[in-house]
Motif scaffolding. Structure first.
Motif, PDB file in Angstrom:
ATOM      1  N   THR A  82    -138.198  54.563-108.682  1.00  0.00           N
ATOM      2  CA  THR A  82    -136.865  53.981-108.785  1.00  0.00           C
ATOM      3  C   THR A  82    -135.853  55.081-109.051  1.00  0.00           C
ATOM      4  OG1 THR A  82    -136.981  53.667-111.171  1.00  0.00           O
ATOM      5  CG2 THR A  82    -137.838  51.873-109.789  1.00  0.00           C
ATOM      6  N   ARG A  83    -134.581  54.741-108.966  1.00  0.00           N
ATOM      7  CA  ARG A  83    -133.538  55.711-109.235  1.00  0.00           C
ATOM      8  C   ARG A  83    -133.647  56.211-110.672  1.00  0.00           C
ATOM      9  NH1 ARG A  83    -129.304  57.058-112.330  1.00  0.00           N
ATOM     10  NH2 ARG A  83    -127.784  58.329-111.286  1.00  0.00           N
ATOM     11  N   ASP A  84    -133.934  55.300-111.591  1.00  0.00           N
ATOM     12  CA  ASP A  84    -134.054  55.683-112.998  1.00  0.00           C
ATOM     13  C   ASP A  84    -135.217  56.645-113.217  1.00  0.00           C
ATOM     14  OD1 ASP A  84    -131.846  54.205-113.737  1.00  0.00           O
ATOM     15  OD2 ASP A  84    -133.023  52.441-114.294  1.00  0.00           O
ATOM     16  N   GLU A  85    -136.334  56.404-112.527  1.00  0.00           N
ATOM     17  CA  GLU A  85    -137.473  57.316-112.655  1.00  0.00           C
ATOM     18  C   GLU A  85    -137.115  58.693-112.113  1.00  0.00           C
ATOM     19  OE1 GLU A  85    -141.138  54.118-112.323  1.00  0.00           O
ATOM     20  OE2 GLU A  85    -140.250  54.907-110.484  1.00  0.00           O
ATOM     21  N   LEU A  86    -136.434  58.728-110.975  1.00  0.00           N
ATOM     22  CA  LEU A  86    -136.007  60.006-110.414  1.00  0.00           C
ATOM     23  C   LEU A  86    -135.017  60.705-111.335  1.00  0.00           C
ATOM     24  CD1 LEU A  86    -135.568  58.943-106.683  1.00  0.00           C
ATOM     25  CD2 LEU A  86    -137.392  60.367-107.633  1.00  0.00           C
ATOM     26  N   TYR A  87    -134.104  59.915-111.926  1.00  0.00           N
ATOM     27  CA  TYR A  87    -133.122  60.473-112.850  1.00  0.00           C
ATOM     28  C   TYR A  87    -133.815  61.118-114.045  1.00  0.00           C
ATOM     29  CZ  TYR A  87    -129.380  60.866-116.252  1.00  0.00           C
ATOM     30  OH  TYR A  87    -128.515  61.356-117.183  1.00  0.00           O
ATOM     31  N   GLN A  88    -134.806  60.422-114.613  1.00  0.00           N
ATOM     32  CA  GLN A  88    -135.520  60.972-115.768  1.00  0.00           C
ATOM     33  C   GLN A  88    -136.251  62.267-115.411  1.00  0.00           C
ATOM     34  OE1 GLN A  88    -135.195  60.043-118.890  1.00  0.00           O
ATOM     35  NE2 GLN A  88    -133.779  58.466-118.186  1.00  0.00           N
ATOM     36  N   GLU A  89    -136.826  62.312-114.222  1.00  0.00           N
ATOM     37  CA  GLU A  89    -137.499  63.534-113.777  1.00  0.00           C
ATOM     38  C   GLU A  89    -136.487  64.662-113.605  1.00  0.00           C
ATOM     39  OE1 GLU A  89    -140.337  65.146-110.139  1.00  0.00           O
ATOM     40  OE2 GLU A  89    -140.060  62.987-110.401  1.00  0.00           O
ATOM     41  N   ALA A  90    -135.322  64.347-113.034  1.00  0.00           N
ATOM     42  CA  ALA A  90    -134.268  65.351-112.865  1.00  0.00           C
ATOM     43  C   ALA A  90    -133.776  65.845-114.223  1.00  0.00           C
ATOM     44  CB  ALA A  90    -133.110  64.766-112.054  1.00  0.00           C
ATOM     45  N   ARG A  91    -133.709  64.921-115.171  1.00  0.00           N
ATOM     46  CA  ARG A  91    -133.297  65.290-116.528  1.00  0.00           C
ATOM     47  C   ARG A  91    -134.289  66.266-117.156  1.00  0.00           C
ATOM     48  NH1 ARG A  91    -133.336  61.199-121.431  1.00  0.00           N
ATOM     49  NH2 ARG A  91    -132.609  62.590-123.042  1.00  0.00           N
ATOM     50  N   ARG A  92    -135.585  65.963-116.994  1.00  0.00           N
ATOM     51  CA  ARG A  92    -136.616  66.858-117.533  1.00  0.00           C
ATOM     52  C   ARG A  92    -136.537  68.244-116.900  1.00  0.00           C
ATOM     53  NH1 ARG A  92    -139.626  62.157-117.129  1.00  0.00           N
ATOM     54  NH2 ARG A  92    -140.566  62.773-115.164  1.00  0.00           N
ATOM     55  N   LYS A  93    -136.182  68.288-115.609  1.00  0.00           N
ATOM     56  CA  LYS A  93    -136.113  69.570-114.901  1.00  0.00           C
ATOM     57  C   LYS A  93    -134.761  70.252-115.043  1.00  0.00           C
ATOM     58  CE  LYS A  93    -139.686  68.540-111.543  1.00  0.00           C
ATOM     59  NZ  LYS A  93    -140.060  68.534-110.138  1.00  0.00           N
ATOM     60  N   GLY A  94    -133.811  69.600-115.710  1.00  0.00           N
ATOM     61  CA  GLY A  94    -132.511  70.206-115.964  1.00  0.00           C
ATOM     62  C   GLY A  94    -131.611  70.306-114.750  1.00  0.00           C
ATOM     63  N   ILE A  95    -131.719  69.369-113.822  1.00  0.00           N
ATOM     64  CA  ILE A  95    -130.887  69.389-112.620  1.00  0.00           C
ATOM     65  C   ILE A  95    -129.475  68.944-112.984  1.00  0.00           C
ATOM     66  CG2 ILE A  95    -130.530  68.335-110.350  1.00  0.00           C
ATOM     67  CD1 ILE A  95    -133.587  68.265-110.086  1.00  0.00           C
ATOM     68  N   GLU A  96    -128.505  69.796-112.685  1.00  0.00           N
ATOM     69  CA  GLU A  96    -127.114  69.481-113.027  1.00  0.00           C
ATOM     70  C   GLU A  96    -126.510  68.518-112.016  1.00  0.00           C
ATOM     71  OE1 GLU A  96    -124.534  72.563-114.231  1.00  0.00           O
ATOM     72  OE2 GLU A  96    -126.143  73.736-115.143  1.00  0.00           O
ATOM     73  N   GLY A  97    -125.579  67.695-112.497  1.00  0.00           N
ATOM     74  CA  GLY A  97    -124.903  66.725-111.644  1.00  0.00           C
ATOM     75  C   GLY A  97    -125.719  65.474-111.383  1.00  0.00           C
ATOM     76  N   ARG A  98    -126.839  65.329-112.069  1.00  0.00           N
ATOM     77  CA  ARG A  98    -127.752  64.202-111.808  1.00  0.00           C
ATOM     78  C   ARG A  98    -127.130  62.847-112.098  1.00  0.00           C
ATOM     79  NH1 ARG A  98    -129.450  66.977-116.304  1.00  0.00           N
ATOM     80  NH2 ARG A  98    -129.302  65.789-118.245  1.00  0.00           N
ATOM     81  N   SER A  99    -126.216  62.783-113.067  1.00  0.00           N
ATOM     82  CA  SER A  99    -125.670  61.479-113.448  1.00  0.00           C
ATOM     83  C   SER A  99    -124.817  60.858-112.354  1.00  0.00           C
ATOM     84  CB  SER A  99    -124.854  61.590-114.740  1.00  0.00           C
ATOM     85  OG  SER A  99    -123.748  62.444-114.538  1.00  0.00           O
ATOM     86  N   SER A 100    -124.267  61.672-111.478  1.00  0.00           N
ATOM     87  CA  SER A 100    -123.427  61.135-110.404  1.00  0.00           C
ATOM     88  C   SER A 100    -124.187  60.995-109.085  1.00  0.00           C
ATOM     89  CB  SER A 100    -122.194  62.012-110.203  1.00  0.00           C
ATOM     90  OG  SER A 100    -122.595  63.311-109.816  1.00  0.00           O
ATOM     91  N   MET A 101    -125.485  61.317-109.086  1.00  0.00           N
ATOM     92  CA  MET A 101    -126.280  61.248-107.856  1.00  0.00           C
ATOM     93  C   MET A 101    -126.866  59.855-107.648  1.00  0.00           C
ATOM     94  SD  MET A 101    -128.531  64.711-107.876  1.00  0.00           S
ATOM     95  CE  MET A 101    -127.811  66.323-108.091  1.00  0.00           C
ATOM     96  N   ASN A 102    -126.975  59.466-106.379  1.00  0.00           N
ATOM     97  CA  ASN A 102    -127.676  58.219-106.063  1.00  0.00           C
ATOM     98  C   ASN A 102    -129.162  58.530-105.869  1.00  0.00           C
ATOM     99  OD1 ASN A 102    -128.124  59.119-103.401  1.00  0.00           O
ATOM    100  ND2 ASN A 102    -126.256  58.162-102.649  1.00  0.00           N
ATOM    101  N   LYS A 103    -129.936  57.529-105.567  1.00  0.00           N
ATOM    102  CA  LYS A 103    -131.383  57.686-105.468  1.00  0.00           C
ATOM    103  C   LYS A 103    -131.781  58.732-104.422  1.00  0.00           C
ATOM    104  CE  LYS A 103    -135.622  55.127-104.594  1.00  0.00           C
ATOM    105  NZ  LYS A 103    -136.224  53.815-104.344  1.00  0.00           N
ATOM    106  N   GLN A 104    -131.162  58.682-103.258  1.00  0.00           N
ATOM    107  CA  GLN A 104    -131.507  59.620-102.202  1.00  0.00           C
ATOM    108  C   GLN A 104    -131.153  61.055-102.590  1.00  0.00           C
ATOM    109  OE1 GLN A 104    -129.791  56.720-101.622  1.00  0.00           O
ATOM    110  NE2 GLN A 104    -131.566  55.636-100.857  1.00  0.00           N
ATOM    111  N   GLN A 105    -130.000  61.229-103.227  1.00  0.00           N
ATOM    112  CA  GLN A 105    -129.604  62.568-103.648  1.00  0.00           C
ATOM    113  C   GLN A 105    -130.526  63.112-104.717  1.00  0.00           C
ATOM    114  OE1 GLN A 105    -125.627  61.344-104.707  1.00  0.00           O
ATOM    115  NE2 GLN A 105    -124.732  62.271-102.881  1.00  0.00           N
ATOM    116  N   LEU A 106    -130.937  62.249-105.654  1.00  0.00           N
ATOM    117  CA  LEU A 106    -131.888  62.688-106.672  1.00  0.00           C
ATOM    118  C   LEU A 106    -133.211  63.101-106.052  1.00  0.00           C
ATOM    119  CD1 LEU A 106    -131.189  60.007-109.415  1.00  0.00           C
ATOM    120  CD2 LEU A 106    -130.923  62.479-109.701  1.00  0.00           C
TER     121      LEU A 106
END
Length: 113
Positions: free
Chosen positions: A83-107
């Motif tokens: 899900t988008r939330d799962e991808l967001y959490q993974e991006a958060r763990r990896k420190g990807i910047e701009g993740r909060s404004s990304m949609n599922k495909q961008q994440l």
């Protein structure tokens, strides 16, 4: 209740309606909640052969988002069903910047999925 419903679904409808009314829902709201719940169950089990919905189209994707499913939990890896939330959490763990404004495909793209 839709015509052709089983007695089990009729009982389920009445139980849900009465429970909602006991919790303070209006009669109309209780009926709506009961009908939606029973129809969703009928659809999932294949009891509802034709949708007859005035909206048209399949609503299968919304039910798959809400629960059930057999997604494996755990870290990392390429998970096409994430899900988008799962991808967001993974991006958060990896420190990807701009993740909060990304949609599922961008994440997914940023994570290399």
């Amino acid at each position: 209740m839709p015509s052709g419903s089983s007695s089990q679904r009729e009982r389920q409808y009445e139980h849900i309606k009465e429970s909602a009314e006991d919790r303070g829902a209006s009669t109309g709201r209780a009926k709506e909640m009961a009908a939606r719940t029973v129809n969703k169950q009928r659809s999932r089990t294949g009891e509802a052969h034709s949708s007859g919905s005035s909206r048209g189209g399949s609503r299968k994707s919304s039910s798959s988002r809400q629960g059930g499913g057999s997604k494996s939990s755990g870290g990392g890896g390429s998970r096409s069903g994430a899900t988008r939330d799962e991808l967001y959490q993974e991006a958060r763990r990896k420190g990807i910047e701009g993740r909060s404004s990304m949609n599922k495909q961008q994440l997914a793209r940023a994570l290399g999925h």
